[in-house]
Design a protein around this motif. Sequence first.
Motif, PDB file in Angstrom:
ATOM      1  N   UNK A  26     -60.998  17.655  44.285  1.00 20.18           N
ATOM      2  CA  UNK A  26     -60.558  18.988  44.692  1.00 20.18           C
ATOM      3  C   UNK A  26     -60.158  19.727  43.415  1.00 20.18           C
ATOM      4  N   UNK A  27     -60.471  20.989  43.373  1.00 15.55           N
ATOM      5  CA  UNK A  27     -60.172  21.775  42.157  1.00 15.55           C
ATOM      6  C   UNK A  27     -59.429  23.033  42.563  1.00 15.55           C
ATOM      7  N   UNK A  28     -58.305  23.257  41.867  1.00 21.53           N
ATOM      8  CA  UNK A  28     -57.502  24.464  42.057  1.00 21.53           C
ATOM      9  C   UNK A  28     -57.270  24.772  43.523  1.00 21.53           C
ATOM     10  N   UNK A  29     -56.896  23.754  44.246  1.00 19.67           N
ATOM     11  CA  UNK A  29     -56.612  23.929  45.681  1.00 19.67           C
ATOM     12  C   UNK A  29     -55.249  24.569  45.853  1.00 19.67           C
ATOM     13  N   UNK A  30     -55.145  25.495  46.799  1.00 18.55           N
ATOM     14  CA  UNK A  30     -53.931  26.266  47.018  1.00 18.55           C
ATOM     15  C   UNK A  30     -52.846  25.397  47.623  1.00 18.55           C
ATOM     16  N   UNK A  31     -51.713  25.289  46.932  1.00 18.41           N
ATOM     17  CA  UNK A  31     -50.544  24.552  47.452  1.00 18.41           C
ATOM     18  C   UNK A  31     -49.302  25.428  47.335  1.00 18.41           C
ATOM     19  N   UNK A  32     -49.492  26.722  47.533  1.00 17.17           N
ATOM     20  CA  UNK A  32     -48.395  27.670  47.360  1.00 17.17           C
ATOM     21  C   UNK A  32     -47.254  27.418  48.319  1.00 17.17           C
ATOM     22  N   UNK A  33     -47.512  26.734  49.361  1.00 16.29           N
ATOM     23  CA  UNK A  33     -46.447  26.436  50.321  1.00 16.29           C
ATOM     24  C   UNK A  33     -45.559  25.309  49.895  1.00 16.29           C
ATOM     25  N   UNK A  34     -45.895  24.610  48.809  1.00 17.36           N
ATOM     26  CA  UNK A  34     -45.101  23.474  48.338  1.00 17.36           C
ATOM     27  C   UNK A  34     -44.286  23.860  47.109  1.00 17.36           C
ATOM     28  N   UNK A  35     -43.288  23.097  46.826  1.00 16.24           N
ATOM     29  CA  UNK A  35     -42.471  23.280  45.637  1.00 16.24           C
ATOM     30  C   UNK A  35     -43.203  22.636  44.468  1.00 16.24           C
TER      31      UNK A  35
END
Length: 589
Positions: free
Chosen positions: A283-292
Amino acid sequence: MTSSFYNGISGIKSQQFAMDVQANNIANINTSAYKGSSAEISTLFSTVLTGTYASYSNDKGLGAQSQTTALNLAQGVLENTDSPFDLAIQGDGWFGVKGQEVTKTYYTRAGSFSLDAQGSLVNADGYYLMATPGNNIAPTSLDAATLAKFGTYYNAATTTAVTPYAITPMSDVPLESVGSQTKVTLPDILYYPPVATTKVSYGANLDPTIKTDKVTVPLSAADYTATVTPSAVGQVSLSGSVSNTTALQSPQKGDTVTITLTDVNGNTKKISTELDASLNWSISNSDVSGLNTTSALTANVSVTSNQETANTAHYTTGIIAPDGSKGIIDMTFTKQVPQAASGSTWDANIKVLSYFEDYTVENYDSTKTYDTSVYNVDTVKGTVTKIYDPTKYYVDTSTNKVYNIVDTQTGTLTFGGAGQLLSNSVPALSNGGTPLELNLGTVGNFDGLISSTTIKKANVSTSNGSAEGFLKDYAMDTNGNVIAEFSNGKSSAVAKVAIYHFQNDQGLTQDSSTLFEASNNSGKPIFYTDKNGESFLGSTIFSNKLEGSNVSMATALTELLITQKAFDASSKSITTSDDLIKNAINMKS
């Protein structure tokens, strides 16, 4: 000339004797086991003894006399009855009976016996039937609950408990010597103690057919970077590869890879991708904006692939615990995967279970306070169930029963390509302290458990042991054994009825129509013995049958006619002699 009078008189007397014998036979034609008699008549001594070398004789006899009665020992017809203690001997021999206070033994073929008030086998005259006791019945102690299973266990008009007896099972009672025979007493409160199961054999087919299903397999941390550091704010990159292992069998392109990311606060996010042709994933540059993402994220990776699943087989069979209660052997077999190219290997988990109590699901009552260490309370479903320690109890929700786990053993079974058992490492079990051998088959054979896709085999279970039993009835077998039959389907011999034999049955002295006693002429009673000196009956005893009289009505009536004619002829010789004397006297005048 006067001798002819006496010859006629002796003829009348002897024929009267013969008629009395035949009349007695006819009178007893319906007497059970009656043996008919034949009148034997002999000539009286001659008046002249002829010399040995004389070529002539001028002797005349002095008439006839009744000599004896010969007993007809032919077999009578066996007639069916409805009493198990109506006994009939087929062949030679006699039953022995003895009075209550008389040491003399009488012998009879009349086999109508019944139980008296004390439980002894007696005939209609109250004489005891002689037999060899099995000595396998003894007084015992039973609790009130067990005694109550017999029904009424108090004597009439009294509150004194009767004495219960227990039996030690035996299949046959050896016939002892003639002098060892005694009366038979059969208790009506007879208990068959439980016998714990010590051997169980089980046979079935553990199906080794390969079955597949979508299975999610966690990957080892060595297959990917364990700690994920974001490559940019709110994004991560991660990659790894998989290979064919025991845990993940034959992964293929397109299998789903699921990455679960967890931050320091415990928040998670799942990201999915697929394996490529080289079994790599990324996986590349997957969005995890919901995590700290201020700290490193933790990743757990799993692959969902079409995998071989472990076949399972579950069997149970009943056993008897040492206390007589019914227990269960619970067997679970789980096939090891992946399966070998030839044959299969199964893990066995064996439990010995004894019933503890019923499993109940109660309705939740909001007014009650439940101890959560004892009960599981589901307020959503509105149910309350008892908590059981899984190391001590086995809960079978299919039957709603809870069992004590008496013993648990594990092992491994391996099978060859043809399905035969190759090895078995399951150890011996304990049945409440009694060693229990579980036979799952002979190594190298197909007589127990097999594992084959082609052989069909029904589940077969055999075991020893028996539950407690309560006396149902007494019966007889053809070997002369008195048999006690019990409610658990078991039976046991308790005594053997004796059959007495004599060197000369004709020499027995007749005391009544069916009772005889030994004499010097008959010899002492004997038992037949084999080459090892062990006694045996020598004839067959049938139950629910009585031997009928052996008198033939046709023969008896024919004999009566012959006797009548002989009687008439003898009387005629008297009247003829009288006429001759009258003629001689008239010649003088």
